[in-house]
Design an enzyme around this catalytic site. Structure first.
Site, PDB file in Angstrom:
ATOM      1  N   ASP A 126      24.398  47.190  35.218  1.00  0.00           N
ATOM      2  CA  ASP A 126      23.926  46.514  36.748  1.00  0.00           C
ATOM      3  C   ASP A 126      22.712  45.580  36.715  1.00  0.00           C
ATOM      4  OD1 ASP A 126      23.805  46.206  39.645  1.00  0.00           O
ATOM      5  OD2 ASP A 126      25.873  47.238  39.150  1.00  0.00           O
ATOM      6  N   HIS A 158      21.091  47.446  44.199  1.00  0.00           N
ATOM      7  CA  HIS A 158      22.584  47.444  43.915  1.00  0.00           C
ATOM      8  C   HIS A 158      23.177  48.252  43.055  1.00  0.00           C
ATOM      9  CE1 HIS A 158      26.108  45.164  42.049  1.00  0.00           C
ATOM     10  NE2 HIS A 158      26.333  44.585  43.200  1.00  0.00           N
ATOM     11  N   SER A 339      31.824  43.814  44.164  1.00  0.00           N
ATOM     12  CA  SER A 339      30.880  44.941  43.447  1.00  0.00           C
ATOM     13  C   SER A 339      30.973  46.433  43.867  1.00  0.00           C
ATOM     14  CB  SER A 339      29.543  44.603  43.845  1.00  0.00           C
ATOM     15  OG  SER A 339      28.832  43.739  42.733  1.00  0.00           O
TER      16      SER A 339
END
Length: 628
Positions: A126, A158, A339
């Site tokens: 990521d 994230h 995502s």
């Protein structure tokens, strides 16, 4: 650029916990072409080193940033230059367990399976290091690439959200609980991802998540839908490591400046590979009742590939997903994007592997895993069959574990096979007469020819083209395939020369069929491994069968099942009833029964069961029933 300093082993792990045993991982790796993987890793490292040198020179000359966060909170990191055009990788962020039906197989779920990811590992690449000290993740993040968490930013926020979607314990906030909430994560940043993935595949990694990619509006036009070098690299990884499965977000480019075809043709890079699982994002589905229950998000990128392959592969919740973030050790937030959908699928596939290993003391090849996922998916979209928006439909963990659990009791077929040049594989199957009959064949295909830069080049990237047909009394049922002459009209049933997935739905099934697998042309390597998954069958698992004298009725049944044994051909000794997971729930001593015997099933819950009869000389037959 990624920190090149190699840290001491003690610094790479937040806490120590045992997971998939070294012996299990060594057994997985023993099936891999390690020589080719090692060569591929070295080539990718050399390419990354060359890219980094080129990046340094061009960033200074052109005034280009290495990384940044846009107004929407997406994290961008420079990957390489195409000429003087910077190509960035971007995080794809714009009730996951409920939508995927994972809640039915977690602890306390209706299936009684207690599948929470115990002793399983999921790889995560990521934008930034995961906050491993978060109360929901603590002790279960291993920093495999030496990049440890030190400050909250767009990339770490994230990555921590993705990690929480997979393994958040829910101990501090139950709404954040991940789908595989007792699993562990091997964490990495996405800089230098490809050689790191190859390296960790060689350590026995089964499933990894990649919620990022090249944004369509940042890519050369010919990249859209194209099989480029990155697409080939990820197919090489899978082909040389047949148990490994990458899960990749489809991207969020609908509505962007690159969207010039009504949402179509927006997949870039490894999202156009053949062997990874690419995930579309849909809204939460609280109660699936049919295709209309599944609503597409406003942003999820659609395929198909330029050569008409079905991509994305599968759909999962990616709208308003609540999970952990990196601001503090107790921070949470809702995000949306493919995502958020991809880690739901990565976690779910990990649970499939956990359950299969629990039952059969081995793991599925990735082709088998993918075939189970596709065979068990719920219909989604406006037209029957797969499409370029939802893929093969909405992931359904409940149905998938039922398929896995009944393979040894005749309620499903899961086989890992090999087809040699010129060979025809044939298998007789019997419909249960109640459930839909679905036959799915998947194979891990070798890497195909890379695009030459032509926009929308339809040249097929399929290397070994297998064909599956289902035949009954000279009536042939064909597999689903996208209609290349009118993509928007949905899939049709015809020969499929594009995909390394072929799946057949038989309308109103009844009786016995032949599954026939052949191939076109010459198979590269002289043969091709493939996986066969069939649901909606009632297979007799012994040659010592007396199915011609054994019947059950009514089916579906309320409380009393009539079991009839005609004639005196065999002496029946016992009857056993198994639930959909293969657990014995009722046993009856038949006392040498001939004629009709009534079996009281009133104490059983509604569901699918297998009724097994045994004779005194080892005769055996299995019937599938539905209890109302």
């Amino acid at each position: 650029m990624k920190n090149k300093i190699i840290l001491a082993i003690s610094l790479l792990t937040t806490g120590i916990a045992f997971s998939q045993t070294p012996e299990e991982r060594a057994k997985i790796v023993s099936n891999y072409d390690l020589e080719h993987l090692n060569v591929l890793e070295k080539e990718l490292i050399a390419q990354n080193d060359a890219n980094q040198k080129d990046n340094i020179e061009k960033m200074a000359r052109l005034g280009v940033r290495e990384s940044y966060v846009d107004e929407a909170g997406s994290y961008y990191n420079l990957k390489y230059f195409e000429g003087d055009t910077p190509i960035y990788v971007k995080t794809d962020n714009v009730g996951s367990a409920l939508t995927a039906r994972v809640n039915t197989i977690n602890y306390g779920g209706s299936e009684g399976l207690n599948l929470n990811g115990q002793n399983m590992i999921v790889g995560v690449w990521d934008g930034g290091p995961i906050r491993g000290s978060h109360v929901e993740l603590a002790g279960r993040i291993t920093y495999k690439d030496g990049e440890t968490f030190f400050v909250s930013n767009g990339g770490t926020r994230h990555g921590t959200h993705v990690a929480g979607t997979i393994i958040s314990s829910g101990v501090n906030n139950a709404n954040s609980k991940g789908l595989a909430y007792q699993a562990q994560i091997w964490g990495n940043t996405f800089d230098n991802d490809e050689p790191e993935v190859v390296n960790q595949i060689g350590q026995g990694l089964l499933v990894s998540n990649h919620s990022y990619g090249i944004p369509a509006e940042n890519a050369p036009v010919y990249y859209l839908g194209a099989y480029i070098n990155e697409s080939s690299v990820w197919d090489q990884m899978h082909f040389n490591a047949p148990y490994y499965q990458a899960v990749i977000s489809a991207g969020n480019d609908r509505g962007s400046s690159a969207d010039t075809k009504g949402g179509r043709d927006l997949l870039v890079g490894n999202k156009n590979s053949k062997n990874p699982v690419v995930v579309a994002a849909v809204a939460q589905v609280s109660n699936y009742t049919g295709p209309s229950s599944v609503n597409m998000s406003s942003f999820s990128s659609w395929g198909p590939t330029d050569d008409y392959r079905i991509k994305p592969d599968i759909s999962a919740k990616g709208v308003s997903v609540f999970s952990t973030v990196s601001d503090t050790d107790t921070s949470y937030d809702s995000m949306q994007g493919t995502s958020m959908a991809a880690p739901a699928v990565a976690a779910t596939l990990t649970l499939y592997q956990q359950y299969y290993n629990q039952l059969y003391a081995s793991y599925m090849k990735a082709a088998t895993l993918k075939a189970v996922m596709i065979n068990s998916a719920d219909e989604a979209g406006a037209t029957p069959g797969p499409d370029y928006k939802f893929g093969w439909g909405l992931i359904n963990a409940k149905r998938a574990t039922q398929i896995i659990g009944t393979k040894n009791s005749g309620g499903s077929i899961i086989e890992e096979l090999n087809l040699a040049n010129g060979q025809t594989y044939t298998k007789s199957i019997t419909s249960d007469g109640v459930s839909p009959l679905r036959v799915t064949v998947v194979w891990t295909d070798p890497a195909g020819p890379v695009s030459n830069g032509t926009v929308d080049d339809p040249t097929s990237r399929l290397v070994n083209d297998l064909d599956v047909r289902v035949v009954q009394n000279n009536n042939v049922t064909m597999p689903w395939v996208l209609n290349s002459f009118f993509i928007q009209a949905g899939a049709i049933k015809a020969d499929n020369p594009y995909d390394n997935v072929e799946s057949i739905d038989v309308d109103l099934p009844s009786g016995t069929y032949d599954v026939i697998v052949t191939h076109k042309g010459t198979l590269q390597g002289g043969n091709q491994n493939f996986s066969l998954v069939v649901s909606g069958v009632n297979q007799t698992l012994s040659s010592n069968s007396f199915s011609n004298v054994f019947s059950v009725y009514p089916n579906p049944v309320n409380d009393i099942l009539n079991v009839t044994v005609e004639g005196a051909k065999v002496v029946v000794k016992e009857l056993s009833v198994f639930d959909s997971q293969g657990r014995l729930v009722k046993f009856v001593d038949m006392a040498d029964t001939v004629g009709t015997h009534q079996v009281d099933l009133s104490e059983l819950n509604s569901g699918i069961y297998m009724v097994e009869m045994k004779g005194e000389n080892g005769e055996r037959d299995v019937k599938r029933i539905i209890k109302k």
